[in-house]
Design a protein around this motif. Structure first.
Motif, PDB file in Angstrom:
ATOM      1  N   SER A   1      43.298  37.846  39.607  1.00  0.00           N
ATOM      2  CA  SER A   1      44.038  37.224  40.717  1.00  0.00           C
ATOM      3  C   SER A   1      45.538  37.218  40.449  1.00  0.00           C
ATOM      4  O   SER A   1      46.337  37.445  41.362  1.00  0.00           O
ATOM      5  CB  SER A   1      43.542  35.797  40.968  1.00  0.00           C
ATOM      6  OG  SER A   1      43.737  34.998  39.815  1.00  0.00           O
ATOM      7  N   ASP A   2      45.934  36.980  39.197  1.00  0.00           N
ATOM      8  CA  ASP A   2      47.357  36.989  38.846  1.00  0.00           C
ATOM      9  C   ASP A   2      47.935  38.403  38.859  1.00  0.00           C
ATOM     10  O   ASP A   2      49.064  38.627  39.288  1.00  0.00           O
ATOM     11  CB  ASP A   2      47.575  36.350  37.473  1.00  0.00           C
ATOM     12  CG  ASP A   2      47.238  34.868  37.451  1.00  0.00           C
ATOM     13  OD1 ASP A   2      47.276  34.236  38.528  1.00  0.00           O
ATOM     14  OD2 ASP A   2      46.927  34.353  36.356  1.00  0.00           O
ATOM     15  N   GLY A   3      47.141  39.365  38.367  1.00  0.00           N
ATOM     16  CA  GLY A   3      47.586  40.760  38.382  1.00  0.00           C
ATOM     17  C   GLY A   3      47.787  41.263  39.802  1.00  0.00           C
ATOM     18  O   GLY A   3      48.792  41.920  40.104  1.00  0.00           O
ATOM     19  N   VAL A   4      46.834  40.944  40.675  1.00  0.00           N
ATOM     20  CA  VAL A   4      46.945  41.351  42.080  1.00  0.00           C
ATOM     21  C   VAL A   4      48.174  40.716  42.704  1.00  0.00           C
ATOM     22  O   VAL A   4      48.976  41.387  43.358  1.00  0.00           O
ATOM     23  CB  VAL A   4      45.669  40.973  42.865  1.00  0.00           C
ATOM     24  CG1 VAL A   4      45.882  41.121  44.371  1.00  0.00           C
ATOM     25  CG2 VAL A   4      44.493  41.823  42.416  1.00  0.00           C
ATOM     26  N   ALA A   5      48.354  39.419  42.504  1.00  0.00           N
ATOM     27  CA  ALA A   5      49.503  38.718  43.101  1.00  0.00           C
ATOM     28  C   ALA A   5      50.819  39.296  42.597  1.00  0.00           C
ATOM     29  O   ALA A   5      51.765  39.497  43.381  1.00  0.00           O
ATOM     30  CB  ALA A   5      49.420  37.225  42.796  1.00  0.00           C
ATOM     31  N   ALA A   6      50.892  39.594  41.304  1.00  0.00           N
ATOM     32  CA  ALA A   6      52.129  40.146  40.730  1.00  0.00           C
ATOM     33  C   ALA A   6      52.412  41.535  41.297  1.00  0.00           C
ATOM     34  O   ALA A   6      53.549  41.845  41.675  1.00  0.00           O
ATOM     35  CB  ALA A   6      52.034  40.190  39.214  1.00  0.00           C
ATOM     36  N   MET A   7      51.385  42.381  41.371  1.00  0.00           N
ATOM     37  CA  MET A   7      51.598  43.736  41.884  1.00  0.00           C
ATOM     38  C   MET A   7      51.931  43.715  43.364  1.00  0.00           C
ATOM     39  O   MET A   7      52.763  44.503  43.828  1.00  0.00           O
ATOM     40  CB  MET A   7      50.373  44.613  41.610  1.00  0.00           C
ATOM     41  CG  MET A   7      50.637  46.086  41.839  1.00  0.00           C
ATOM     42  SD  MET A   7      51.866  46.698  40.655  1.00  0.00           S
ATOM     43  CE  MET A   7      52.050  48.376  41.246  1.00  0.00           C
TER      44      MET A   7
ATOM     45  N   MET B   1      51.965  48.233  33.921  1.00  0.00           N
ATOM     46  CA  MET B   1      50.555  48.197  34.335  1.00  0.00           C
ATOM     47  C   MET B   1      49.666  47.629  33.230  1.00  0.00           C
ATOM     48  O   MET B   1      48.703  46.914  33.523  1.00  0.00           O
ATOM     49  CB  MET B   1      50.075  49.579  34.776  1.00  0.00           C
ATOM     50  CG  MET B   1      50.772  50.077  36.055  1.00  0.00           C
ATOM     51  SD  MET B   1      50.770  48.912  37.454  1.00  0.00           S
ATOM     52  CE  MET B   1      49.060  48.974  37.947  1.00  0.00           C
ATOM     53  N   ASP B   2      49.978  47.918  31.977  1.00  0.00           N
ATOM     54  CA  ASP B   2      49.213  47.317  30.879  1.00  0.00           C
ATOM     55  C   ASP B   2      49.393  45.801  30.853  1.00  0.00           C
ATOM     56  O   ASP B   2      48.442  45.057  30.649  1.00  0.00           O
ATOM     57  CB  ASP B   2      49.626  47.917  29.534  1.00  0.00           C
ATOM     58  CG  ASP B   2      49.080  49.325  29.335  1.00  0.00           C
ATOM     59  OD1 ASP B   2      48.129  49.711  30.041  1.00  0.00           O
ATOM     60  OD2 ASP B   2      49.617  50.037  28.456  1.00  0.00           O
ATOM     61  N   ALA B   3      50.624  45.360  31.057  1.00  0.00           N
ATOM     62  CA  ALA B   3      50.884  43.917  31.067  1.00  0.00           C
ATOM     63  C   ALA B   3      50.144  43.239  32.219  1.00  0.00           C
ATOM     64  O   ALA B   3      49.530  42.181  32.030  1.00  0.00           O
ATOM     65  CB  ALA B   3      52.386  43.655  31.176  1.00  0.00           C
ATOM     66  N   LEU B   4      50.180  43.839  33.385  1.00  0.00           N
ATOM     67  CA  LEU B   4      49.478  43.261  34.532  1.00  0.00           C
ATOM     68  C   LEU B   4      47.969  43.274  34.308  1.00  0.00           C
ATOM     69  O   LEU B   4      47.264  42.364  34.744  1.00  0.00           O
ATOM     70  CB  LEU B   4      49.827  44.015  35.814  1.00  0.00           C
ATOM     71  CG  LEU B   4      51.279  43.917  36.288  1.00  0.00           C
ATOM     72  CD1 LEU B   4      51.482  44.749  37.541  1.00  0.00           C
ATOM     73  CD2 LEU B   4      51.707  42.484  36.507  1.00  0.00           C
TER      74      LEU B   4
ATOM     75  N   GLU C   1      36.759  39.696  46.004  1.00  0.00           N
ATOM     76  CA  GLU C   1      37.035  41.112  46.257  1.00  0.00           C
ATOM     77  C   GLU C   1      38.195  41.614  45.396  1.00  0.00           C
ATOM     78  O   GLU C   1      38.224  42.771  44.980  1.00  0.00           O
ATOM     79  CB  GLU C   1      37.366  41.315  47.742  1.00  0.00           C
ATOM     80  CG  GLU C   1      37.661  42.742  48.117  1.00  0.00           C
ATOM     81  CD  GLU C   1      38.141  42.891  49.553  1.00  0.00           C
ATOM     82  OE1 GLU C   1      38.218  44.033  50.002  1.00  0.00           O
ATOM     83  OE2 GLU C   1      38.434  41.871  50.213  1.00  0.00           O
ATOM     84  N   ALA C   2      39.144  40.741  45.091  1.00  0.00           N
ATOM     85  CA  ALA C   2      40.319  41.129  44.311  1.00  0.00           C
ATOM     86  C   ALA C   2      39.932  41.670  42.934  1.00  0.00           C
ATOM     87  O   ALA C   2      40.549  42.619  42.447  1.00  0.00           O
ATOM     88  CB  ALA C   2      41.285  39.956  44.170  1.00  0.00           C
ATOM     89  N   ASP C   3      38.915  41.089  42.307  1.00  0.00           N
ATOM     90  CA  ASP C   3      38.475  41.563  40.987  1.00  0.00           C
ATOM     91  C   ASP C   3      38.055  43.029  41.038  1.00  0.00           C
ATOM     92  O   ASP C   3      38.437  43.830  40.184  1.00  0.00           O
ATOM     93  CB  ASP C   3      37.302  40.726  40.477  1.00  0.00           C
ATOM     94  CG  ASP C   3      37.686  39.301  40.134  1.00  0.00           C
ATOM     95  OD1 ASP C   3      38.851  38.914  40.359  1.00  0.00           O
ATOM     96  OD2 ASP C   3      36.812  38.574  39.637  1.00  0.00           O
TER      97      ASP C   3
END
Length: 154
Positions: A39-45, A30-33, A120-122
């Motif tokens: 947008s990248d964190g959401v896509a990865a999760m 979760m720290d890495a994400l 909205e993702a932010d």
């Protein structure tokens, strides 16, 4: 008697595996994400949440819950001093399975509906990370304590 001991050992190992998975998310994933662009964190999760629903994970996760139930039903008539076995089962069933189904899965479902590249993702991502990780800490500790309790019960 040896069957109950074997069942307890296997159940404790399942609780330990799940505790380790949750621990890795709490202290690293979760720290890495969170260091990625939202947008990248959401896509990865979103991808992680899809990939983790697989036979191996589900077998260990729900199988350990089933073993906890079986152990509690078998152990109580087997001997009188089952406090550690029952406590371990309750900790896993409530603190791991219960929290996952009541808290983490609804958060995952909400995140799944958000387009990763939207404004909205932010907003959703910041709230998701904080709440999901908080509940994940609870799952980690509960699963670890369940494993320890089952070991003490042997």
């Amino acid at each position: 008697m040896s069957f109950v001991i074997g069942l307890t050992v296997v159940t404790a190992m399942g609780c330990g595996l799940i505790a380790g998975l949750f621990f890795a998310f709490s202290v690293a994933v979760m720290d890495a994400l969170g260091q990625l662009a939202p947008s990248d964190g959401v896509a990865a999760m979103q991808r992680i949440n899809r990939v983790i629903v697989n036979p191996v994970f589900l077998g260990v996760f729900f199988g350990t819950g089933a073993l906890c139930l079986a152990l509690m039903m078998i152990a109580v008539p087997w001997r009188g001093d089952t406090v550690w076995l029952v406590l371990g089962g309750v900790l896993y069933l409530v603190g791991s399975l219960g929290i996952t189904l009541i808290c983490n899965v609804p958060l995952n479902n909400r995140l799944a509906r958000v387009p990763a590249d939207s404004l909205e993702a932010d907003i959703v991502w910041a709230d998701y990370r904080a709440r999901w990780t908080r509940w994940n800490h609870v799952r980690t500790v509960s699963s670890l304590l369940a494993s320890a309790s089952l070991v003490l019960g042997v």
